[in-house]
Design an enzyme around this catalytic site. Structure first.
Site, PDB file in Angstrom:
ATOM      1  N   MET A 102       0.918  -0.800  -0.446  1.00 42.80           N
ATOM      2  CA  MET A 102      -0.005  -0.222   0.132  1.00 42.80           C
ATOM      3  C   MET A 102       0.516   1.238  -0.110  1.00 42.80           C
ATOM      4  SD  MET A 102      -3.140  -0.833   2.383  1.00 42.80           S
ATOM      5  CE  MET A 102      -2.053  -1.155   3.892  1.00 42.80           C
ATOM      6  N   CYS A 148      -0.367   5.079  -0.548  1.00 42.48           N
ATOM      7  CA  CYS A 148      -1.045   6.130   0.504  1.00 42.48           C
ATOM      8  C   CYS A 148      -2.279   4.818   1.405  1.00 42.48           C
ATOM      9  CB  CYS A 148      -1.673   6.956  -0.613  1.00 42.48           C
ATOM     10  SG  CYS A 148      -3.117   6.115  -1.605  1.00 42.48           S
ATOM     11  N   CYS A 171      -5.021   3.710  -0.444  1.00 40.78           N
ATOM     12  CA  CYS A 171      -5.120   1.848  -0.691  1.00 40.78           C
ATOM     13  C   CYS A 171      -5.503   1.413   0.394  1.00 40.78           C
ATOM     14  CB  CYS A 171      -3.560   1.703  -0.875  1.00 40.78           C
ATOM     15  SG  CYS A 171      -3.049   2.314  -1.904  1.00 40.78           S
ATOM     16  N   TYR A 201      -1.601  -6.058  -3.571  1.00 37.78           N
ATOM     17  CA  TYR A 201      -0.969  -6.258  -2.604  1.00 37.78           C
ATOM     18  C   TYR A 201      -0.786  -7.462  -2.057  1.00 37.78           C
ATOM     19  CZ  TYR A 201      -3.375  -1.663  -2.342  1.00 37.78           C
ATOM     20  OH  TYR A 201      -4.163  -0.929  -3.008  1.00 37.78           O
ATOM     21  N   CYS A 210     -11.943   6.888  23.968  1.00 34.78           N
ATOM     22  CA  CYS A 210     -11.795   8.222  24.091  1.00 34.78           C
ATOM     23  C   CYS A 210      -9.978   8.547  23.872  1.00 34.78           C
ATOM     24  CB  CYS A 210     -11.881   9.267  25.095  1.00 34.78           C
ATOM     25  SG  CYS A 210     -12.128  10.529  25.908  1.00 34.78           S
ATOM     26  N   CYS A 237     -11.397  11.856  21.669  1.00 40.26           N
ATOM     27  CA  CYS A 237     -10.972  13.045  22.488  1.00 40.26           C
ATOM     28  C   CYS A 237      -9.681  13.769  22.513  1.00 40.26           C
ATOM     29  CB  CYS A 237     -11.698  13.213  23.916  1.00 40.26           C
ATOM     30  SG  CYS A 237     -13.363  12.270  24.682  1.00 40.26           S
ATOM     31  N   CYS A 264     -19.346  51.263  31.563  1.00 43.66           N
ATOM     32  CA  CYS A 264     -17.987  49.827  32.340  1.00 43.66           C
ATOM     33  C   CYS A 264     -18.540  49.109  34.448  1.00 43.66           C
ATOM     34  CB  CYS A 264     -16.607  50.558  32.565  1.00 43.66           C
ATOM     35  SG  CYS A 264     -15.395  49.897  33.598  1.00 43.66           S
ATOM     36  N   CYS A 265     -17.752  47.858  33.442  1.00 39.78           N
ATOM     37  CA  CYS A 265     -18.539  46.748  34.667  1.00 39.78           C
ATOM     38  C   CYS A 265     -19.566  46.683  35.292  1.00 39.78           C
ATOM     39  CB  CYS A 265     -17.545  47.514  36.075  1.00 39.78           C
ATOM     40  SG  CYS A 265     -15.893  47.526  36.036  1.00 39.78           S
TER      41      CYS A 265
END
Ligand SMILES: Cc1cc2nc3c(=O)[nH]c(=O)nc-3n(C[C@H](O)[C@H](O)[C@H](O)COP(=O)(O)OP(=O)(O)OC[C@H]3O[C@@H](n4cnc5c(N)ncnc54)[C@H](O)[C@@H]3O)c2cc1C
Length: 551
Positions: A13, A15, A18, A66, A126, A131, A548-549
């Site tokens: 193979m 790539c 394949c 192959y 995971c 993840c 502000c705030c």
């Protein structure tokens, strides 16, 4: 039906493609239930039944140029560190992902004798194929994107990652490092927990067989997870396709990719590949991506992804796939029009299917739902007394932190006297696109479906000083309050690092902190968290007129 795993080494193979085409061909051989081919490992792994003829693999591989040879299963590097099970067990846990570890470690804390059985790679989805590899790729892609668009000009990415192969090798070393540190080492150190390698099946009540051995126990936890589900599309197998597992193992960056599906795995990978330099088209059957979310949320996310050059086709039905030269071609119907989309790779991310076949569940009376997930009660016990189940195998929610929680709960309920129910009152969830989409509680749509009258406060991030300073005002905060009360019932945040910001609304919902308290509490100036305070104030004030705030 009983299946066995057979591994073939495959030479020749050149790539990833394949591997994809060989896998498609092997999947169709008589007796083959599942086929995975890795270009990197030069290996084909097949789950087969008694009708399988090994020569068919050799012939199929030879027809494609192959050389395949049947191979003895390699030893897992971590295997020697594990203890063998003793004769009398309190608990057998099937699987070794987040749910299984939650169960085994809690059982160990409770002084139980436990065996963990794993047929594949220690650590499950995971850490190995979910993840950890996906978030590593996403983070790297963010780096490439920021380097190209420091002010998020919103133009399509021109640049490609300079060395995709190196990036994927670094990702793999992190996977291996974390698998060793967080799974192999932890398992070896856990008192009373042994590890058994092989495919587990219930043989009769109280007994699981693994290879030729039998494990008897008082209680069991099924934590066998899910695998990618490939949509039944004519011609797809012949055209070749990737699952999320294959996409996260590519060694060369595809020039172009069609992503089938519009849920979190599809969107996260679509954006990451696009940012690394692949031309990506997402094809989603429903009217919007992430169809369970509110329309205003998904429309904005779609707009942001499109502005980066990800093409999104919604309400699109895939009719068939074919291979033309070096490209796969998908025929798609959208709004009564037929479209042809050609791409180097097709990534199928249309869902996942529970690993409940070939577990001998019928022999012990464990019932399944129509979608193949294990049916459990609120205490995670199945229809067979003493057999519990946890994690992806029982269906939604399907996250690693819920899997670990369910595993712990299943072990406690299996080994203790009182049974506690699952508690998902305030479950935060994050889609790791950029900006991230984080949610908790009810959406506006869900609240209305349940007959709860709500008021909604929606604050664009352009009102948040932190976002202005960062020159990144993408997204908004949306808070959903029960009408006539001060009770927060849901929150949606579409913003950079929204996953961190969602924890304040999550705790407010869980502990009944009123919306007025979120609006009043100190939030340090020029933090992202101020977005929550400002959004809470939006119910009663015009934030454009505040100083502000938020004074
Ligand atoms: C691409 C991707 C990205 C993801 N990103 C995130 C994320 O960012 N955050 C998050 O919370 N979740 C994420 N998830 C979901 C998360 O990975 C899963 O919810 C979680 O890993 C499920 O854990 P589990 O223990 O239930 O199952 P798994 O981790 O799948 O473990 C099941 C194990 O059981 C083994 N097994 C199966 N049958 C048998 C048998 N008969 N005998 C012995 N062993 C058996 C399998 O080999 C497997 O190792 C992601 C998933 C994917 C696919």
């Amino acid at each position: 039906m009983t299946t066995n795993e057979i591994i073939f080494s495959v030479e020749g193979m050149t790539c990833d493609h394949c591997a994809v085409t060989l896998r498609a061909a092997l999947s169709h051989l008589p007796g083959v239930h599942q086929a995975d081919v890795s270009f990197g490992d030069r290996r084909a792994t097949l789950h087969v039944d008694e009708s399988f003829v090994p020569g068919s693999v050799v012939e199929t591989a030879a027809a494609k140029g192959y050389v395949a040879k049947a191979h003895i299963r390699p030893e897992a590097p971590q295997r020697s560190t594990h203890k063998r099970p003793s004769d009398t067990l309190d608990l057998v846990v099937i699987g070794s992902g987040g749910a299984a570890f939650g169960a085994a470690l809690r059982a160990s804390e409770l002084g139980a004798k436990v065996a963990v059985v794993e047929r594949g790679t220690l650590g499950g989805t995971c850490v190995n194929i979910g993840c950890v590899p996906s978030k590593t790729l996403i983070r790297a892609a963010e780096g490439v994107h920021r380097a190209n668009h420091p002010r998020f000009a919103g133009t399509a990415s021109e640049a490609r990652v300079t060395d995709f192969g190196a990036l994927m090798r670094e990702k793999q070393s992190l996977v291996e490092e974390l698998r060793q540190a967080k799974y192999a080492n932890v398992l070896s150190a856990a008192r009373g927990v042994s590890f058994v390698e092989g495919h587990a099946r219930f043989d009769r009540p109280g007994v699981v067989s693994v290879g030729g051995a039998e494990l008897s126990a008082r209680r069991f936890v099924i934590a066998t997870g899910m695998r990618p589900h490939v949509a039944d599309i004519p011609g797809l197998a012949e055209a070749g396709f990737l699952t999320s597992t294959d996409a996260l193992a590519l060694e060369t960056l595809p020039r172009s990719m069609v992503v089938l599906g519009g849920r979190f795995v599809a969107l996260e990978l679509a954006q990451a590949f696009a940012r690394l330099g692949t031309h990506v088209t997402v094809v989603q059957r429903s009217a919007h991506v992430l169809p369970t979310e509110d329309d205003d949320v998904t429309e904005e996310l779609e707009r942001l992804l499109s502005s980066e050059g990800v093409r999104i086709l919604t309400g699109a039905r895939t009719l068939r796939a074919s291979r033309e030269g070096n490209e796969s071609v998908l025929e798609v119907e959208q709004d009564g029009r037929r479209l042809r989309i050609a791409a180097e790779q097709i990534l199928v991310a249309t869902g996942r299917r529970a690993n409940t076949d070939d577990l001998g569940l019928a022999r012990v009376g464990v019932q399944l739902r129509a979608d193949g997930t294990v049916q459990v009660d609120e205490a995670l016990e199945t229809s067979a007394s003493g057999v519990f189940a946890a994690g992806d195998v029982i269906g939604e929610p399907a996250f690693v932190y819920t899997a670990a929680y369910e595993g712990r709960l299943a072990a406690e309920n299996a080994l203790g006297t009182a049974k506690q129910p699952r508690d998902y009152r305030a479950l935060p969830a994050v889609v790791f696109t950029d900006p991230q989409l984080a949610t908790v509680g009810l959406t506006e749509k869900q609240a209305r479906e349940r007959g709860i009258a709500v008021d909604v406060a929606k604050l664009p991030m352009s009102y948040v000083p932190r976002a202005l300073a960062a020159r990144d005002t993408r997204g908004f905060v949306k808070l959903i309050r029960e009408r006539g009360t001060d009770r927060l019932v849901g929150a949606v945040i579409l913003a950079p690092e929204a996953g961190d910001l969602i924890m304040e609304p999550a705790l407010a919902i869980r502990h009944g902190i009123p919306v007025s308290e979120l609006a009043r509490a100190f939030h340090p100036y020029l933090t992202g968290a101020e977005a929550i305070k400002l959004a809470a104030q939006t119910f009663d004030k015009d934030v454009a007129k505040l100083s502000c705030c938020a004074a």
